[in-house]
Write an enzyme that holds these catalytic residues in place. Structure first.
Site, PDB file in Angstrom:
ATOM      1  N   ALA A   1      15.259  54.770  43.261  1.00 17.22           N
ATOM      2  CA  ALA A   1      17.002  55.925  43.060  1.00 17.22           C
ATOM      3  C   ALA A   1      16.788  55.708  41.915  1.00 17.22           C
ATOM      4  O   ALA A   1      16.897  55.019  40.979  1.00 17.22           O
ATOM      5  CB  ALA A   1      17.823  54.899  44.232  1.00 17.22           C
TER       6      ALA A   1
ATOM      7  N   LYS B   1      24.708  43.699  32.475  1.00 19.22           N
ATOM      8  CA  LYS B   1      26.137  42.971  31.680  1.00 19.22           C
ATOM      9  C   LYS B   1      27.542  42.953  32.168  1.00 19.22           C
ATOM     10  O   LYS B   1      27.983  42.395  32.237  1.00 19.22           O
ATOM     11  CB  LYS B   1      25.017  42.635  30.400  1.00 19.22           C
ATOM     12  CG  LYS B   1      25.698  43.546  29.572  1.00 19.22           C
ATOM     13  CD  LYS B   1      24.533  43.797  28.333  1.00 19.22           C
ATOM     14  CE  LYS B   1      23.846  44.997  29.119  1.00 19.22           C
ATOM     15  NZ  LYS B   1      22.352  44.971  28.262  1.00 19.22           N
TER      16      LYS B   1
ATOM     17  N   GLU C   1      18.281  37.466  34.650  1.00 19.14           N
ATOM     18  CA  GLU C   1      17.755  36.622  33.405  1.00 19.14           C
ATOM     19  C   GLU C   1      17.560  37.576  32.333  1.00 19.14           C
ATOM     20  O   GLU C   1      18.412  37.345  31.539  1.00 19.14           O
ATOM     21  CB  GLU C   1      16.479  36.403  33.122  1.00 19.14           C
ATOM     22  CG  GLU C   1      15.987  35.923  32.284  1.00 19.14           C
ATOM     23  CD  GLU C   1      17.137  34.523  31.644  1.00 19.14           C
ATOM     24  OE1 GLU C   1      16.656  33.212  33.077  1.00 19.14           O
ATOM     25  OE2 GLU C   1      17.362  34.482  30.730  1.00 19.14           O
TER      26      GLU C   1
ATOM     27  N   GLY D   1      17.956  40.271  26.791  1.00 19.55           N
ATOM     28  CA  GLY D   1      16.570  40.925  27.583  1.00 19.55           C
ATOM     29  C   GLY D   1      15.829  39.451  28.344  1.00 19.55           C
ATOM     30  O   GLY D   1      15.085  39.298  28.974  1.00 19.55           O
TER      31      GLY D   1
ATOM     32  N   ILE E   1      14.427  36.664  26.672  1.00 19.40           N
ATOM     33  CA  ILE E   1      14.762  35.877  26.086  1.00 19.40           C
ATOM     34  C   ILE E   1      15.312  34.895  27.377  1.00 19.40           C
ATOM     35  O   ILE E   1      15.717  35.298  28.156  1.00 19.40           O
ATOM     36  CB  ILE E   1      15.420  35.656  24.784  1.00 19.40           C
ATOM     37  CG1 ILE E   1      15.387  36.264  23.727  1.00 19.40           C
ATOM     38  CG2 ILE E   1      14.994  34.071  24.575  1.00 19.40           C
ATOM     39  CD1 ILE E   1      16.052  35.903  22.826  1.00 19.40           C
TER      40      ILE E   1
ATOM     41  N   GLY F   1      15.501  54.266  17.657  1.00 22.40           N
ATOM     42  CA  GLY F   1      15.244  54.420  18.955  1.00 22.40           C
ATOM     43  C   GLY F   1      16.263  53.052  18.797  1.00 22.40           C
ATOM     44  O   GLY F   1      16.208  51.967  20.857  1.00 22.40           O
TER      45      GLY F   1
ATOM     46  N   LYS G   1      28.104  39.843  27.444  1.00 23.19           N
ATOM     47  CA  LYS G   1      26.935  38.519  27.198  1.00 23.19           C
ATOM     48  C   LYS G   1      27.759  37.428  27.065  1.00 23.19           C
ATOM     49  O   LYS G   1      27.309  36.203  27.571  1.00 23.19           O
ATOM     50  CB  LYS G   1      25.908  39.415  26.609  1.00 23.19           C
ATOM     51  CG  LYS G   1      25.375  40.282  26.691  1.00 23.19           C
ATOM     52  CD  LYS G   1      24.317  40.600  25.760  1.00 23.19           C
ATOM     53  CE  LYS G   1      22.702  41.680  25.846  1.00 23.19           C
ATOM     54  NZ  LYS G   1      21.953  42.669  24.685  1.00 23.19           N
TER      55      LYS G   1
HETATM   56  P1  NAP Z   1      18.932  54.426  31.405  1.00 17.34           P
HETATM   57  O1  NAP Z   1      17.465  54.474  30.854  1.00 17.34           O
HETATM   58  O2  NAP Z   1      19.397  54.294  31.563  1.00 17.34           O
HETATM   59  O3  NAP Z   1      18.142  53.945  32.815  1.00 17.34           O
HETATM   60  C1  NAP Z   1      19.087  54.583  33.997  1.00 17.34           C
HETATM   61  C2  NAP Z   1      18.570  54.628  36.049  1.00 17.34           C
HETATM   62  O4  NAP Z   1      19.427  54.864  36.204  1.00 17.34           O
HETATM   63  C3  NAP Z   1      18.252  56.478  35.789  1.00 17.34           C
HETATM   64  O5  NAP Z   1      17.089  56.068  35.915  1.00 17.34           O
HETATM   65  C4  NAP Z   1      18.761  56.924  35.760  1.00 17.34           C
HETATM   66  O6  NAP Z   1      18.023  58.188  36.820  1.00 17.34           O
HETATM   67  C5  NAP Z   1      19.809  56.442  37.425  1.00 17.34           C
HETATM   68  N1  NAP Z   1      20.412  55.947  37.433  1.00 17.34           N
HETATM   69  C6  NAP Z   1      21.835  56.682  36.625  1.00 17.34           C
HETATM   70  N2  NAP Z   1      22.473  56.383  37.378  1.00 17.34           N
HETATM   71  C7  NAP Z   1      22.339  56.530  38.713  1.00 17.34           C
HETATM   72  C8  NAP Z   1      22.791  56.820  40.082  1.00 17.34           C
HETATM   73  N3  NAP Z   1      24.141  57.505  40.020  1.00 17.34           N
HETATM   74  N4  NAP Z   1      22.672  57.393  41.318  1.00 17.34           N
HETATM   75  C9  NAP Z   1      20.856  57.480  40.753  1.00 17.34           C
HETATM   76  N5  NAP Z   1      20.076  56.605  39.928  1.00 17.34           N
HETATM   77  C10 NAP Z   1      21.253  56.464  39.133  1.00 17.34           C
HETATM   78  O7  NAP Z   1      18.890  52.850  31.603  1.00 17.34           O
HETATM   79  P2  NAP Z   1      18.050  51.497  31.138  1.00 17.34           P
HETATM   80  O8  NAP Z   1      18.242  51.410  29.664  1.00 17.34           O
HETATM   81  O9  NAP Z   1      17.170  50.985  31.600  1.00 17.34           O
HETATM   82  O10 NAP Z   1      19.210  50.150  31.067  1.00 17.34           O
HETATM   83  C11 NAP Z   1      19.252  49.963  32.623  1.00 17.34           C
HETATM   84  C12 NAP Z   1      20.305  48.134  33.300  1.00 17.34           C
HETATM   85  O11 NAP Z   1      19.149  47.396  32.184  1.00 17.34           O
HETATM   86  C13 NAP Z   1      21.282  48.781  32.455  1.00 17.34           C
HETATM   87  O12 NAP Z   1      22.162  47.963  33.249  1.00 17.34           O
HETATM   88  C14 NAP Z   1      20.873  47.974  30.784  1.00 17.34           C
HETATM   89  O13 NAP Z   1      22.691  47.424  30.187  1.00 17.34           O
HETATM   90  C15 NAP Z   1      20.167  46.792  31.525  1.00 17.34           C
HETATM   91  N6  NAP Z   1      19.470  46.287  30.510  1.00 17.34           N
HETATM   92  C16 NAP Z   1      18.419  47.591  29.185  1.00 17.34           C
HETATM   93  C17 NAP Z   1      17.896  46.648  28.445  1.00 17.34           C
HETATM   94  C18 NAP Z   1      17.124  47.877  27.391  1.00 17.34           C
HETATM   95  O14 NAP Z   1      16.445  47.798  26.215  1.00 17.34           O
HETATM   96  N7  NAP Z   1      17.719  49.235  27.568  1.00 17.34           N
HETATM   97  C19 NAP Z   1      18.009  45.926  28.239  1.00 17.34           C
HETATM   98  C20 NAP Z   1      18.729  44.427  28.610  1.00 17.34           C
HETATM   99  C21 NAP Z   1      19.500  45.046  29.764  1.00 17.34           C
HETATM  100  P3  NAP Z   1      17.966  59.455  36.004  1.00 17.34           P
HETATM  101  O15 NAP Z   1      16.694  59.314  35.290  1.00 17.34           O
HETATM  102  O16 NAP Z   1      17.999  60.895  37.270  1.00 17.34           O
HETATM  103  O17 NAP Z   1      18.811  60.135  34.831  1.00 17.34           O
END
Ligand code: NAP
Length: 433
Positions: free
Chosen positions: A50, A110, A134, A139, A141, A192, A210
């Site tokens: 999705a 989180k 986890e 991340g 860890i 980034g 966290k």
């Molecule tokens: P991201 O790059 O912003 O990706 C979010 C994804 O979710 C995108 O593909 C987006 O679709 C989709 N999305 C958002 N709202 C939506 C909705 N209403 N309906 C359908 N799809 C939706 O986020 P991310 O960095 O991967 O993070 C994802 C989760 O992992 C978060 O909870 C974050 O806190 C956690 N996390 C991230 C990291 C990290 O390093 N990034 C580390 C630890 C935990 P589109 O592509 O179409 O915009």
């Protein structure tokens, strides 16, 4: 409930989100398919991904035919729902719908768990399905599993963690390369490590979420996000960093979770960490969490706290765990809140402090300052004179022994009004000793 499938039937996996983490989870699910099937005892089949915009360009591993904008329909035809969209809604509703339909949940969210975890855990418990998370803290860890499972027989006393890579990167650049705060943030953005709007990181919101999750796990007590005292790093100046270096410390944004006489303390703030503490050696965007347990003693967990592929590793580990339960039966550990410890108020926190003042450079000032400190029941550990400016103003750096936050606050208030004190430039806690 969809029920446990027969061993040979593929487990249907729905992935919500195909961003930084989701796209890497999808890639690894494809690349490691045979190994994962062998480890689980059944193949894992992605039945849909999705996203918001199904037409946006994607990683090659993300097959366009799997993309859907109807997440609600998708979660109802899955055995395992992997939520990687982030934010509170629609993630929360989708997870509850998935649980209602009998799916097991893996999430890295989180913010959602810190605010609505109990509602989700209760729904999962009632439905007899797993919620694994986890990747939500630090991340790649392994930290949630060690706290939930490996240390389930021990008594955790204290957790000190660098759980936000962005702020660690910023503070590290300030320390190692003398950058000003704004320049370090700009560099983190360019590489980034920081969002265009860095406030969730630099104001400590991400670390606080966290901290709430970790405190709940460590102390078998529900610790709501609102109970976490939070300060970010926006007030940290180059002078603070220089002064920290001169006194043999580095400044880190810490999540501090403690079992105290008054109950569970959970706080996030910048702190001075002595150069000889293991957390002082954590550079760049790395995370590290230092756990003190009664029987195990000191443990340190270190690694990459973010990034698509490292975070996907933790997500994949959770997918394998919940998938095994669906194939072989059973359920992973559920929320443990039996201890029901009280939550201590922030001003009852006890720690050491370093206060940096600018005072008139004349005889007797030190005695006046020491008198104020003593009057509030705070005891001095060290006093150091810093730079003397040409205008007859000297920098005075005082370090206290353990003091209550409320007493220290009263001390600083009185010092601010003392005639020879020009300014109180900074008040930093000293942790980890
Ligand atoms: P991201 O790059 O912003 O990706 C979010 C994804 O979710 C995108 O593909 C987006 O679709 C989709 N999305 C958002 N709202 C939506 C909705 N209403 N309906 C359908 N799809 C939706 O986020 P991310 O960095 O991967 O993070 C994802 C989760 O992992 C978060 O909870 C974050 O806190 C956690 N996390 C991230 C990291 C990290 O390093 N990034 C580390 C630890 C935990 P589109 O592509 O179409 O915009």
């Amino acid at each position: 409930m969809t029920g446990a499938p027969a061993d040979s039937r593929a487990l249907r996996v729905a992935v919500l989100g195909s961003g930084v983490v989701g796209s890497q989870v999808v890639r690894l699910l494809g690349e490691q398919a045979d190994d994962l099937a062998a480890r689980v005892g059944a193949p894992l089949e992605i039945v849909g991904i999705a996203v918001r915009d199904v037409t946006a360009p994607r990683e090659a591993a993300v097959e366009p035919r799997l993309l859907t904008s109807d997440a609600s329909a998708l979660v109802r035809r899955a055995d395992i729902v992997v939520e990687l969209m982030g934010g509170i809604e629609p993630a929360k509703t989708l997870i509850l719908e998935a649980i209602d339909a009998g799916a097991s949940i893996v999430t890295a969210n989180k913010a959602l768990l810190a605010q609505h975890g109990p509602e989700i855990y209760e729904a999962a418990e009632a439905a007899g399905v797993d919620v694994y998370f986890e990747a939500a803290v630090a991340g790649a860890i392994p930290l949630v599993r060690p706290l939930r499972e490996s240390l389930a027989g021990d008594r955790v006393e204290r957790v000190l963690g660098i759980v936000n890579g962005t702020t660690n990167y910023v503070l590290d650049q300030m320390t190692m390369h003398g950058l000003a705060f704004d320049a370090a943030v700009a560099q983190a953005q360019a590489l980034g490590f920081a969002e265009a709007d860095p406030s969730a990181d630099v104001e400590g919101f991400d670390a606080a979420a966290k901290a709430a999750i970790l405190a709940s796990l460590a102390f078998h007590t529900r610790v709501p996000l609102a109970a976490v005292a939070r300060e970010g790093i926006t007030g940290i100046t180059a002078d603070d960093v220089t002064s920290a270096t001169a006194s043999g410390h580095v400044i880190k944004l810490l999540a501090i979770l403690e079992r105290t006489d008054g109950g569970v303390q959970a706080r996030v703030h910048p702190a001075l960490v002595s150069n000889d503490h293991p957390l002082a050696g954590v550079h760049g965007a790395f995370n590290a969490v230092f756990v003190e347990a009664q029987a195990a003693g000191e443990l340190m967990f270190y690694g990459r706290g973010a990034g698509g592929t490292p975070t996907a590793s933790a997500v994949l580990g959770d997918i394998v765990s919940v998938a095994r339960h669906r194939v072989h039966g059973g359920q992973g550990p559920t929320e443990s809140t039996y201890a029901e410890l009280p939550i201590a108020t922030p001003d009852s926190a006890v720690t050491r402090y370093q206060v940096r003042l600018r005072v008139a450079d004349r005889l007797g000032v030190l005695a006046q300052v020491a008198g104020v400190v003593a009057r509030h029941g705070v005891s001095l550990e060290a006093v150091r004179q810093g730079r003397v400016a040409s205008d007859g103003i000297a920098e005075l750096i005082i370090t206290t022994h353990q003091a209550r936050e409320a007493d220290l606050a009263a001390t600083v208030l009185e010092l601010s009004g003392l005639e020879p004190v020009h300014t109180v430039d900074s008040v930093l806690r000293v942790e980890g000793s």
